[in-house]
Write a protein that holds these residues in place. Structure first.
Motif, PDB file in Angstrom:
ATOM      1  N   SER A   1      17.414 -38.747  19.232  1.00 54.35           N
ATOM      2  CA  SER A   1      18.418 -39.646  19.790  1.00 54.35           C
ATOM      3  C   SER A   1      18.688 -39.375  21.266  1.00 54.35           C
ATOM      4  O   SER A   1      19.088 -40.274  22.003  1.00 54.35           O
ATOM      5  CB  SER A   1      19.727 -39.529  19.001  1.00 54.35           C
ATOM      6  N   SER A   2      18.438 -38.137  21.718  1.00 50.85           N
ATOM      7  CA  SER A   2      18.738 -37.790  23.109  1.00 50.85           C
ATOM      8  C   SER A   2      17.774 -38.431  24.103  1.00 50.85           C
ATOM      9  O   SER A   2      18.112 -38.606  25.276  1.00 50.85           O
ATOM     10  CB  SER A   2      18.712 -36.273  23.283  1.00 50.85           C
ATOM     11  N   VAL A   3      16.570 -38.796  23.657  1.00 51.51           N
ATOM     12  CA  VAL A   3      15.568 -39.358  24.577  1.00 51.51           C
ATOM     13  C   VAL A   3      15.042 -40.706  24.120  1.00 51.51           C
ATOM     14  O   VAL A   3      14.169 -41.273  24.775  1.00 51.51           O
ATOM     15  CB  VAL A   3      14.375 -38.380  24.744  1.00 51.51           C
ATOM     16  N   LEU A   4      15.578 -41.237  23.013  1.00 49.01           N
ATOM     17  CA  LEU A   4      15.046 -42.476  22.458  1.00 49.01           C
ATOM     18  C   LEU A   4      15.220 -43.656  23.421  1.00 49.01           C
ATOM     19  O   LEU A   4      14.426 -44.604  23.404  1.00 49.01           O
ATOM     20  CB  LEU A   4      15.732 -42.788  21.127  1.00 49.01           C
ATOM     21  N   GLN A   5      16.224 -43.574  24.271  1.00 48.74           N
ATOM     22  CA  GLN A   5      16.453 -44.656  25.231  1.00 48.74           C
ATOM     23  C   GLN A   5      15.295 -44.825  26.213  1.00 48.74           C
ATOM     24  O   GLN A   5      15.103 -45.904  26.791  1.00 48.74           O
ATOM     25  CB  GLN A   5      17.748 -44.387  26.018  1.00 48.74           C
ATOM     26  N   TYR A   6      14.500 -43.789  26.416  1.00 50.30           N
ATOM     27  CA  TYR A   6      13.353 -43.865  27.328  1.00 50.30           C
ATOM     28  C   TYR A   6      12.088 -44.366  26.642  1.00 50.30           C
ATOM     29  O   TYR A   6      11.077 -44.609  27.299  1.00 50.30           O
ATOM     30  CB  TYR A   6      13.087 -42.493  27.951  1.00 50.30           C
ATOM     31  N   GLY A   7      12.128 -44.473  25.304  1.00 48.32           N
ATOM     32  CA  GLY A   7      10.961 -44.891  24.539  1.00 48.32           C
ATOM     33  C   GLY A   7      10.717 -43.930  23.386  1.00 48.32           C
ATOM     34  O   GLY A   7      10.945 -42.725  23.510  1.00 48.32           O
ATOM     35  N   TYR A   8      10.259 -44.472  22.257  1.00 53.25           N
ATOM     36  CA  TYR A   8      10.078 -43.616  21.077  1.00 53.25           C
ATOM     37  C   TYR A   8       9.031 -42.535  21.311  1.00 53.25           C
ATOM     38  O   TYR A   8       9.057 -41.474  20.671  1.00 53.25           O
ATOM     39  CB  TYR A   8       9.711 -44.456  19.855  1.00 53.25           C
ATOM     40  N   GLU A   9       8.104 -42.780  22.259  1.00 55.64           N
ATOM     41  CA  GLU A   9       7.063 -41.778  22.501  1.00 55.64           C
ATOM     42  C   GLU A   9       7.638 -40.470  23.023  1.00 55.64           C
ATOM     43  O   GLU A   9       7.077 -39.388  22.798  1.00 55.64           O
ATOM     44  CB  GLU A   9       6.013 -42.326  23.468  1.00 55.64           C
ATOM     45  N   TYR A  10       8.775 -40.539  23.714  1.00 54.27           N
ATOM     46  CA  TYR A  10       9.389 -39.320  24.252  1.00 54.27           C
ATOM     47  C   TYR A  10      10.104 -38.526  23.153  1.00 54.27           C
ATOM     48  O   TYR A  10      10.262 -37.315  23.272  1.00 54.27           O
ATOM     49  CB  TYR A  10      10.344 -39.677  25.386  1.00 54.27           C
ATOM     50  N   ALA A  11      10.532 -39.207  22.104  1.00 54.49           N
ATOM     51  CA  ALA A  11      11.096 -38.496  20.958  1.00 54.49           C
ATOM     52  C   ALA A  11      10.032 -37.610  20.307  1.00 54.49           C
ATOM     53  O   ALA A  11      10.272 -36.446  19.972  1.00 54.49           O
ATOM     54  CB  ALA A  11      11.657 -39.493  19.946  1.00 54.49           C
ATOM     55  N   PHE A  12       8.821 -38.177  20.118  1.00 58.31           N
ATOM     56  CA  PHE A  12       7.719 -37.384  19.592  1.00 58.31           C
ATOM     57  C   PHE A  12       7.315 -36.274  20.559  1.00 58.31           C
ATOM     58  O   PHE A  12       6.985 -35.160  20.135  1.00 58.31           O
ATOM     59  CB  PHE A  12       6.504 -38.281  19.313  1.00 58.31           C
ATOM     60  N   LEU A  13       7.343 -36.560  21.839  1.00 52.62           N
ATOM     61  CA  LEU A  13       6.949 -35.570  22.840  1.00 52.62           C
ATOM     62  C   LEU A  13       7.874 -34.352  22.818  1.00 52.62           C
ATOM     63  O   LEU A  13       7.408 -33.202  22.843  1.00 52.62           O
ATOM     64  CB  LEU A  13       6.958 -36.207  24.233  1.00 52.62           C
ATOM     65  N   VAL A  14       9.174 -34.596  22.755  1.00 50.32           N
ATOM     66  CA  VAL A  14      10.141 -33.495  22.771  1.00 50.32           C
ATOM     67  C   VAL A  14      10.027 -32.634  21.518  1.00 50.32           C
ATOM     68  O   VAL A  14       9.941 -31.400  21.597  1.00 50.32           O
ATOM     69  CB  VAL A  14      11.573 -34.048  22.922  1.00 50.32           C
ATOM     70  N   THR A  15      10.013 -33.260  20.337  1.00 53.88           N
ATOM     71  CA  THR A  15       9.941 -32.473  19.108  1.00 53.88           C
ATOM     72  C   THR A  15       8.607 -31.735  18.978  1.00 53.88           C
ATOM     73  O   THR A  15       8.561 -30.593  18.514  1.00 53.88           O
ATOM     74  CB  THR A  15      10.138 -33.380  17.881  1.00 53.88           C
ATOM     75  N   ALA A  16       7.522 -32.387  19.411  1.00 55.23           N
ATOM     76  CA  ALA A  16       6.216 -31.720  19.358  1.00 55.23           C
ATOM     77  C   ALA A  16       6.171 -30.527  20.307  1.00 55.23           C
ATOM     78  O   ALA A  16       5.617 -29.468  19.962  1.00 55.23           O
ATOM     79  CB  ALA A  16       5.106 -32.710  19.703  1.00 55.23           C
ATOM     80  N   SER A  17       6.755 -30.670  21.484  1.00 54.71           N
ATOM     81  CA  SER A  17       6.764 -29.569  22.457  1.00 54.71           C
ATOM     82  C   SER A  17       7.574 -28.381  21.941  1.00 54.71           C
ATOM     83  O   SER A  17       7.149 -27.223  22.050  1.00 54.71           O
ATOM     84  CB  SER A  17       7.339 -30.057  23.792  1.00 54.71           C
ATOM     85  N   VAL A  18       8.739 -28.674  21.373  1.00 58.31           N
ATOM     86  CA  VAL A  18       9.583 -27.599  20.839  1.00 58.31           C
ATOM     87  C   VAL A  18       8.886 -26.911  19.670  1.00 58.31           C
ATOM     88  O   VAL A  18       8.910 -25.680  19.546  1.00 58.31           O
ATOM     89  CB  VAL A  18      10.954 -28.165  20.409  1.00 58.31           C
ATOM     90  N   GLN A  19       8.251 -27.701  18.801  1.00 52.27           N
ATOM     91  CA  GLN A  19       7.548 -27.115  17.660  1.00 52.27           C
ATOM     92  C   GLN A  19       6.364 -26.266  18.114  1.00 52.27           C
ATOM     93  O   GLN A  19       6.120 -25.184  17.554  1.00 52.27           O
ATOM     94  CB  GLN A  19       7.061 -28.222  16.734  1.00 52.27           C
ATOM     95  N   PHE A  20       5.625 -26.730  19.115  1.00 49.62           N
ATOM     96  CA  PHE A  20       4.495 -25.953  19.623  1.00 49.62           C
ATOM     97  C   PHE A  20       4.980 -24.627  20.207  1.00 49.62           C
ATOM     98  O   PHE A  20       4.375 -23.569  19.964  1.00 49.62           O
ATOM     99  CB  PHE A  20       3.752 -26.761  20.691  1.00 49.62           C
ATOM    100  N   ALA A  21       6.076 -24.661  20.973  1.00 51.05           N
ATOM    101  CA  ALA A  21       6.635 -23.430  21.536  1.00 51.05           C
ATOM    102  C   ALA A  21       7.081 -22.488  20.421  1.00 51.05           C
ATOM    103  O   ALA A  21       6.897 -21.266  20.508  1.00 51.05           O
ATOM    104  CB  ALA A  21       7.804 -23.767  22.460  1.00 51.05           C
ATOM    105  N   GLY A  22       7.656 -23.059  19.335  1.00 50.07           N
ATOM    106  CA  GLY A  22       8.050 -22.223  18.206  1.00 50.07           C
ATOM    107  C   GLY A  22       6.863 -21.553  17.544  1.00 50.07           C
ATOM    108  O   GLY A  22       6.953 -20.394  17.115  1.00 50.07           O
TER     109      GLY A  22
END
Length: 494
Positions: free
Chosen positions: A198-219
């Protein structure tokens, strides 16, 4: 009824070192991140559906012909929504198959490597699915299906590995409480995924996937360098060795003996290190362990009900009561709250009784009543939230206990001499069978709702909950009989 040693001395927290705390937090948040990426997909379905059916956009925005043609996957939003539901089913089936495989792999390779690989590779697949395809304007139904099948297989490495690691560090003394708290990781992941999306959905759904994927990769990177799979890695004794000085240390909460008097340990404390070798058991041997098949079948029914609430509850609230989607999403959190409280409290009670099945049975019996009550909830948000929390307590709580504490108990039985090399395999069998039930259930729920209405969906939930009790009924009778014998023993000795 004997109180566990950690309760008698009040040393539940002091008995844990900083290594235990680190393992608890790392495994907790690693699975939370995996669940967060699943929740992200659920939260952006509306945006994806609009992107795949750009008719409305093309009337007001002059899209290039080649982009419009590539976007135009479906003629209507309903068809796009149906395909998104198909992706859910495909994911759950591949996830279920992957759980059986991942459990076996986890018992033969380093659990840290398997978990880290699964998190990082799954993050990459999520990035390609939701972000890269949008950036490149590449849309293909078969490509999406293939990616989501691979994602289900990769995500399946999470649960068997984290349960096995937790089982290596936390013994049966207090396991119900610890695992009850820890199993809230899925609910926390759902909340985390919703917040990130929800924090980045306003910029496009692709950024929602980008943020969660980046955090998961770092984890996944943190897990690779920071997680300790077992106490032996840093020279500490195993949990079996620590518990060896106690009389009950060789009495698991789940065993194959008909009663406790028939139990005889098949190895001594002195020869523990010599006898227990790092040797993984086969899939067939794991299935033959006492309690594995009954609990697996029971969890298939129980996870069907629990996941149906996860997938359908917001839709039900909006569809049945006419509440706004945002309000329904927020209200549905109370089901997770009830599950967290239920899993912790029921785990505590099972630790006190030193038996799991009777606690599970009582909760499921009450779950039938809570389902009847919730199906008749009035159009009042406060009353609905209360009934929803109660339902989550009696359904989500047992689901958390079966998938975590009971799976760990099943993987540490005297027949395999407490070998940790069975934990991931057993966990994969239990959760994999449960996921098959959940996958089938999502189709059946939509079918029943479309043809018969929501009340018949709740009747279906009641039937599945009753089947859960039926599958573990022999274990319930055996453990209740054991408790009665334990209470009568002191009286007969007087």
């Amino acid at each position: 009824m004997a109180w566990p040693r950690f309760l008698q001395r009040g040393t539940l927290l002091t008995s844990f070192s900083h290594h235990h705390v680190a393992v608890f937090l790392l495994t907790f948040f690693s699975y939370s991140l995996l669940h967060a990426s699943r929740k992200t997909f659920s939260n952006v379905k509306v945006s994806i559906s609009k992107q795949w059916t750009p008719d409305a956009f093309n009337t007001s925005i002059d899209l290039p012909a080649e982009i419009w043609s590539s976007n135009h996957l479906f003629p209507s939003t309903e068809d796009a929504t149906l395909f998104l539901g198909t992706l859910d089913t495909v994911f759950l089936f591949s996830y279920a198959v992957g759980l059986f495989i991942s459990g076996i792999i986890g018992d033969r390779l380093n659990l840290r490597w398997v978990l880290s690989f699964g998190m990082c590779s799954s993050a990459f697949v999520v990035f390609v699915f939701g972000t890269l395809t949008e950036w490149l304007h590449f849309y293909n139904k078969w490509f999406y299906c293939g990616l989501w099948i691979v994602n289900g297989l990769l995500q399946s490495t999470g649960w068997p590995c984290v349960v096995a690691v937790m089982g290596n560090w936390f013994g049966k003394a207090g396991r119900g409480v610890v695992f009850g708290l820890w199993s809230a990781c899925a609910s926390v992941g759902n909340i985390l995924g919703a917040c990130l999306a929800s924090s980045v959905l306003q910029y496009g759904y692709e950024y929602a996937f980008l943020v969660t994927a980046s955090v998961q990769f770092a984890g996944g990177i943190v897990i690779f360098f920071g997680l300790l799979v077992s106490p032996e890695e840093i020279g500490l004794p195993s949990i079996e060795a620590e518990a060896g000085s106690e009389e009950d240390s060789q009495r698991p909460l789940i065993n194959g003996a008909e009663n406790e008097d028939d139990y005889e340990p098949n190895y001594s404390i002195q020869e523990d290190r010599a006898v227990i070798q790092v040797k993984a058991i086969s899939f067939h041997q794991a299935c033959c362990l006492p309690g594995v098949i009954p609990y697996s079948l029971a969890y298939a029914c129980l996870k069907l009900v629990n996941y149906s609430f996860f997938f359908w509850l917001p839709f039900y609230l909006s569809n049945n009561f006419g509440w706004k989607e945002a309000e329904a999403d927020k209200l549905s959190i109370w089901y997770d709250v009830g599950g967290i409280i239920g899993g912790t409290l029921q785990g505590f009670i099972s630790d006190v009784l030193q038996k799991r099945a009777p606690v599970l049975a009582l909760s499921l019996f009450l779950a039938v009543g809570s389902l009847v009550g919730y199906s008749r909830s009035p159009n009042n948000k406060s009353v609905n939230a209360l009934l929803m929390t109660i339902t989550g307590f009696f359904i989500g709580g047992p689901s958390n206990m079966v998938s975590s504490a009971i799976s760990a108990d099943l993987g540490r039985q005297e027949l395999i001499q407490g070998s940790s090399e069975a934990l991931a395999t057993v966990t994969g069998i239990v959760d994999g069978t449960g996921s098959i039930g959940a996958a089938v259930g999502q189709y059946l729920v939509s079918l029943i709702q479309d043809n018969l209405g929501w009340m018949w969906v709740f009747y279906f939930f009641i039937l599945m909950t009753s089947c859960t009790i039926l599958f573990i009924s022999p274990l319930i009778v055996r453990e209740v009989f054991s408790l009665v014998q334990r209470r009568q023993a002191p009286i007969l000795n007087e």
